[in-house]
Design an enzyme around this catalytic site. Structure first.
Site, mmCIF file in Angstrom:
data_model
loop_
_atom_site.group_PDB
_atom_site.id
_atom_site.type_symbol
_atom_site.label_atom_id
_atom_site.label_comp_id
_atom_site.label_asym_id
_atom_site.label_seq_id
_atom_site.Cartn_x
_atom_site.Cartn_y
_atom_site.Cartn_z
ATOM 1 N N HIS A 224 53.323 15.399 84.543
ATOM 2 C CA HIS A 224 54.364 14.984 85.484
ATOM 3 C C HIS A 224 55.441 16.069 85.633
ATOM 4 C CE1 HIS A 224 56.954 13.067 88.145
ATOM 5 N NE2 HIS A 224 57.931 13.418 87.348
ATOM 6 N N TYR A 228 57.960 19.030 88.874
ATOM 7 C CA TYR A 228 59.334 19.519 89.066
ATOM 8 C C TYR A 228 59.436 21.011 88.765
ATOM 9 C CZ TYR A 228 60.183 14.606 89.481
ATOM 10 O OH TYR A 228 60.110 13.299 89.890
ATOM 11 N N HIS A 375 50.176 11.617 99.187
ATOM 12 C CA HIS A 375 51.472 11.836 98.532
ATOM 13 C C HIS A 375 51.653 13.286 98.095
ATOM 14 C CE1 HIS A 375 54.786 11.584 95.690
ATOM 15 N NE2 HIS A 375 53.977 11.934 94.700
ATOM 16 N N PHE A 376 50.665 13.814 97.389
ATOM 17 C CA PHE A 376 50.978 15.146 96.833
ATOM 18 C C PHE A 376 50.814 16.268 97.855
ATOM 19 C CE2 PHE A 376 46.651 14.663 94.748
ATOM 20 C CZ PHE A 376 46.022 15.756 95.334
ATOM 21 N N HIS A 377 50.184 15.966 98.996
ATOM 22 C CA HIS A 377 50.203 17.008 100.025
ATOM 23 C C HIS A 377 51.540 17.032 100.769
ATOM 24 C CE1 HIS A 377 45.891 17.466 99.248
ATOM 25 N NE2 HIS A 377 46.045 18.659 99.791
ATOM 26 N N ARG A 438 39.986 8.614 95.943
ATOM 27 C CA ARG A 438 40.224 10.054 95.997
ATOM 28 C C ARG A 438 39.104 10.765 95.243
ATOM 29 N NH1 ARG A 438 45.016 11.425 91.583
ATOM 30 N NH2 ARG A 438 44.456 13.536 92.152
ATOM 31 N N ARG A 439 39.073 12.086 95.327
ATOM 32 C CA ARG A 439 38.141 12.912 94.571
ATOM 33 C C ARG A 439 36.707 12.422 94.722
ATOM 34 N NH1 ARG A 439 41.600 13.876 88.975
ATOM 35 N NH2 ARG A 439 42.631 15.726 89.756
HETATM 36 FE FE1 HAS Z 1 54.540 12.473 92.648
HETATM 37 C C1 HAS Z 1 51.400 11.433 91.640
HETATM 38 C C2 HAS Z 1 55.878 9.492 91.665
HETATM 39 C C3 HAS Z 1 57.719 13.589 93.435
HETATM 40 C C4 HAS Z 1 53.317 15.659 93.002
HETATM 41 N N1 HAS Z 1 52.712 13.371 92.389
HETATM 42 C C5 HAS Z 1 51.540 12.771 92.004
HETATM 43 C C6 HAS Z 1 50.470 13.734 91.986
HETATM 44 C C7 HAS Z 1 51.026 14.941 92.337
HETATM 45 C C8 HAS Z 1 52.429 14.695 92.601
HETATM 46 C C9 HAS Z 1 50.318 16.273 92.415
HETATM 47 O O1 HAS Z 1 55.025 7.143 89.876
HETATM 48 C C10 HAS Z 1 48.987 13.450 91.658
HETATM 49 C C11 HAS Z 1 48.596 13.827 90.260
HETATM 50 C C12 HAS Z 1 47.136 13.525 90.057
HETATM 51 O O2 HAS Z 1 46.301 14.376 90.378
HETATM 52 O O3 HAS Z 1 46.811 12.416 89.606
HETATM 53 N N2 HAS Z 1 56.437 11.658 92.612
HETATM 54 C C13 HAS Z 1 56.754 10.420 92.194
HETATM 55 C C14 HAS Z 1 58.187 10.201 92.358
HETATM 56 C C15 HAS Z 1 58.704 11.359 92.873
HETATM 57 C C16 HAS Z 1 57.602 12.283 93.005
HETATM 58 C C17 HAS Z 1 58.952 8.964 92.040
HETATM 59 N N3 HAS Z 1 55.356 14.259 93.150
HETATM 60 C C18 HAS Z 1 56.677 14.518 93.390
HETATM 61 C C19 HAS Z 1 56.873 15.905 93.644
HETATM 62 C C20 HAS Z 1 55.628 16.498 93.521
HETATM 63 C C21 HAS Z 1 54.692 15.450 93.204
HETATM 64 C C22 HAS Z 1 58.208 16.547 93.951
HETATM 65 C C23 HAS Z 1 55.218 17.909 93.657
HETATM 66 C C24 HAS Z 1 56.003 18.916 93.914
HETATM 67 N N4 HAS Z 1 53.784 10.786 91.857
HETATM 68 C C25 HAS Z 1 54.502 9.700 91.452
HETATM 69 C C26 HAS Z 1 53.622 8.741 90.780
HETATM 70 C C27 HAS Z 1 52.344 9.303 90.755
HETATM 71 C C28 HAS Z 1 52.480 10.584 91.446
HETATM 72 C C29 HAS Z 1 53.966 7.439 90.199
HETATM 73 C C30 HAS Z 1 51.077 8.708 90.132
HETATM 74 C C31 HAS Z 1 50.307 7.966 91.102
HETATM 75 C C32 HAS Z 1 48.969 7.543 90.547
HETATM 76 O O4 HAS Z 1 48.754 6.328 90.405
HETATM 77 O O5 HAS Z 1 48.117 8.394 90.257
HETATM 78 C C33 HAS Z 1 60.189 11.629 93.128
HETATM 79 O O6 HAS Z 1 60.616 12.733 92.378
HETATM 80 C C34 HAS Z 1 60.485 11.858 94.562
HETATM 81 C C35 HAS Z 1 61.976 11.992 94.809
HETATM 82 C C36 HAS Z 1 62.251 12.663 96.121
HETATM 83 C C37 HAS Z 1 63.008 12.204 97.092
HETATM 84 C C38 HAS Z 1 63.160 12.966 98.372
HETATM 85 C C39 HAS Z 1 64.586 13.460 98.570
HETATM 86 C C40 HAS Z 1 64.610 14.356 99.766
HETATM 87 C C41 HAS Z 1 65.067 15.615 99.763
HETATM 88 C C42 HAS Z 1 64.914 16.425 101.027
HETATM 89 C C43 HAS Z 1 66.226 16.784 101.610
HETATM 90 C C44 HAS Z 1 66.045 16.853 103.082
HETATM 91 C C45 HAS Z 1 66.895 17.481 103.883
HETATM 92 C C46 HAS Z 1 66.634 17.530 105.344
HETATM 93 C C47 HAS Z 1 68.097 18.182 103.382
HETATM 94 C C48 HAS Z 1 63.711 10.924 96.979
HETATM 95 C C49 HAS Z 1 65.693 16.262 98.577
HETATM 96 C C50 HAS Z 1 66.735 16.194 105.949
HETATM 97 C C51 HAS Z 1 67.800 16.169 106.937
HETATM 98 C C52 HAS Z 1 68.108 15.082 107.660
HETATM 99 C C53 HAS Z 1 69.272 15.079 108.587
HETATM 100 C C54 HAS Z 1 67.287 13.831 107.561
HETATM 101 CU CU CU Z 2 54.397 12.029 88.135
#
Ligand code: HAS
Ligand code: CU
Length: 547
Positions: A224, A228, A375-377, A438-439
């Protein structure tokens, strides 16, 4: 804060060497990705005994090249470069820097031989009891050791800077880079333990069997936080460079430090959200880590707020008006900026999807389905990749001393990636909700559902657009370093903060106490589970080679 001479020439060469490796990996990654997308759309997978032996061979190469090699080499080139600029001093020991690079490259080659030779078709997560050739595991371990040496070099440089500047706040780019590497180094201990104690002796035949559940748990302790480790270097660009690139200021330095320190504390103790369906781990700890997953959402919200406020300051300075209309006033014609803004937009969707994954019971609906691939793409495949592309659009010209070959092509590339990814990931999310795993070489599945078919065509369309975009990106960089004749413009300067570091408490500029808290958090979240798994471990499962 920056000077043109801060990163000496050897440092530029070192960064360039890392970027070469990263981009060669990306080429392999987008190529295999295209074939997989087309397979989903119903085209026969072009397996051959000379190169890609099977769909699964392809997926393994795709995952390793994209999320392990491209990301790691890019980051280990980029963060030291940024640190040298931020401190405006050369990094200590170029010799250590090169040693690190060669260790990582040697590890990569060692891992690549069995991977390409179809002796490591175990996906990038290499779950036991699937068993790859030992060289794959030792090679990857060497790459991780290399990343620790990067941390060491940044820490030593930090010490030198500190000695020269007593009582001053650490410049934010150096601080963020060090926190990122410290977080990763701490978190990678799970993977190191898995490799050294369980998997490597087992793959060498020194022990007869292994314990798959213990191996998985150690894997996700690192697996996990690795997400980050990919994300935070992108955040470095969003906080430190983008505000200035859009003509604005960083809204708040102390808030940015807070976000990074929260990632240090909260990245590791929540890997169990990848194991919600695993038997043998108590639900109480899974639920506890689900809560912590919601906590690590918070520093990304801080980032959202801080970066949007910074962007807004730039857009308003450029004449932007209204509550939302200012967004259009950002310099969308600059490919470095546009790529990263598109990455941010995609991350809004990806982040929300992450919360859905993290929601304990909802995870049962999406786990191991195509939804996770969607999600991860949108996260590593868009927020991170588009940001690294945007960074390359100034960094590669800067390193090569030559102007970017084509801004138009770069802009088109970023938009094609964004549109391709929208199509690709929306289709995959929906397919996952309709139960598609998947996979899986889906066209061959006996349980293939007719209702998947129309959506799968879109996976092929999206995958093809992503491939085209990836090739345009790599071609542009290649032409920049070989054929471009004009000199490069100066690299972007770091953003000045509206609210400077001095407005925050001094503890936000410390590292050691936070590392101690981070260790305590890991011990609390994982201690009981690991103690129980280790006490009951049975090294009894033989290795399987199912391909
Ligand atoms: Fe995830 C599975 C939960 C973030 C990557 N994640 C994966 C896998 C990958 C991955 C590769 O809880 C698959 C692994 C595998 O092969 O099995 N993930 C989360 C959560 C977050 C999260 C809660 N993941 C990421 C990030 C990744 C990533 C970052 C890669 C870089 N993920 C999971 C969970 C799984 C999971 C479960 C397991 C699922 C399963 O069952 O297998 C959080 O950190 C996300 C928080 C992010 C935000 C977005 C904030 C937005 C921002 C952009 C600012 C935008 C601006 C422009 C400034 C809340 C900071 C907008 C402007 C306007 C005016 C609108
Ligand atoms: Cu994770």
């Amino acid at each position: 804060m920056t000077t043109e001479t801060a990163a000496s020439d050897p440092e530029k060469r070192l960064t360039a060497a890392h970027l070469w490796v990263a981009h060669v990996a990306l080429l392999g990654g987008v190529l295999t990705g295209l074939l997989q997308g087309l397979e989903h759309a119903g085209f026969a997978f072009p397996a051959s005994q000379y190169f890609l032996r099977s769909y699964y061979h392809s997926v393994s190469i795709h995952g390793v090249l994209n999320v392990l090699v491209f990301t790691t080499f890019f980051i280990c080139g980029f963060l030291p470069f940024i640190t040298a600029r931020g401190y405006a001093i050369p990094l200590v020991s170029p010799g250590l820097g090169w040693l690190t690079f060669w260790v990582m490259l040697a590890g990569l080659v060692l891992a690549a031989v069995p991977l390409v030779g179809n002796a490591a078709t175990v996906m990038f997560t290499f779950y036991a009891p699937l068993q790859a050739h030992w060289a794959f595991y030792i090679g990857l371990t060497l790459v991780v050791v290399g990343t620790w040496l990067v941390t060491l070099r940044l820490a030593l440089t930090h010490r030198v800077w500190r000695a020269q500047h007593p009582g001053m706040r650490t410049p934010l780019p150096g601080f963020m880079s060090l926190v990122t590497m410290a977080m990763w180094t701490l978190a990678s201990i799970g993977l190191a333990a898995e490799m050294l104690v369980l998997i490597i002796p087992w793959s060498l035949g020194l022990v007869r069997g292994t314990d798959p559940l213990l191996a998985r748990t150690l894997f996700w302790l690192t697996g996990h936080p690795i997400v980050y480790f990919w994300l935070l270097p992108a955040y470095v660009s969003w906080y430190m460079l983008i505000p200035r690139q859009v003509g604005g200021k960083l809204f708040s330095d102390p808030m940015a430090r807070t976000a990074f320190l929260l990632f240090l504390l909260l990245s590791a103790p929540l890997g169990l959200h990848h194991q919600v369906t695993d038997p043998g781990i108590h639900e109480g700890w899974k639920l506890f880590q689900a809560f912590l997953t919601f906590a690590v959402f918070f520093p990304s919200l801080l980032t959202f707020f801080n970066v949007v406020a910074s962007l807004e300051s730039g857009a308003r300075a450029r004449g932007g008006k209204g509550w939302f209309a200012w967004f259009g006033k950002l310099p969308w014609g600059d490919p470095s900026v546009a790529a990263q803004l598109l990455g941010m937009l995609m991350f809004c969707a990806g982040g929300i999807g992450g919360l859905i994954n993290a929601s304990y019971n909802v995870n049962l609906v999406v786990h191991n389905t195509a939804y996770i691939v969607g999600h991860f793409h949108t996260t590593v495949g868009s927020a991170v990749t588009l940001t690294f592309m945007g960074i390359s659009y100034w960094l590669v010209p800067h390193l090569a001393g030559r102007q970017l070959w084509s801004r138009g092509m770069a802009l088109g590339q970023a938009w094609i990636w964004f549109i391709g990814m929208l199509i690709f990931s929306i289709a995959l999310h929906e397919l996952g909700l309709r139960g598609m795993p998947r996979r899986t070489m889906i066209s061959q599945a006996v349980y293939f559902q007719p209702e998947w078919k129309a959506l799968l065509a879109w996976v092929g369309v999206g995958g093809t657009l992503l491939f085209i975009s990836g090739v345009l990106y790599l071609l542009n960089l290649l032409l920049t370093v070989t054929a471009s004749r004009r000199p490069a413009p100066a690299m972007p300067e770091f953003a000045e903060p509206i609210s400077p570091a001095e407005e925050g408490p001094a503890v936000l500029d410390r590292l050691r106490p936070w590392v101690v808290v981070a260790v305590i958090m890991i011990v609390i979240a994982y201690g009981p589970t690991l103690a129980r798994l280790i006490a009951g471990a049975s090294l009894s499962s033989p290795g399987f080679r199912v391909w």
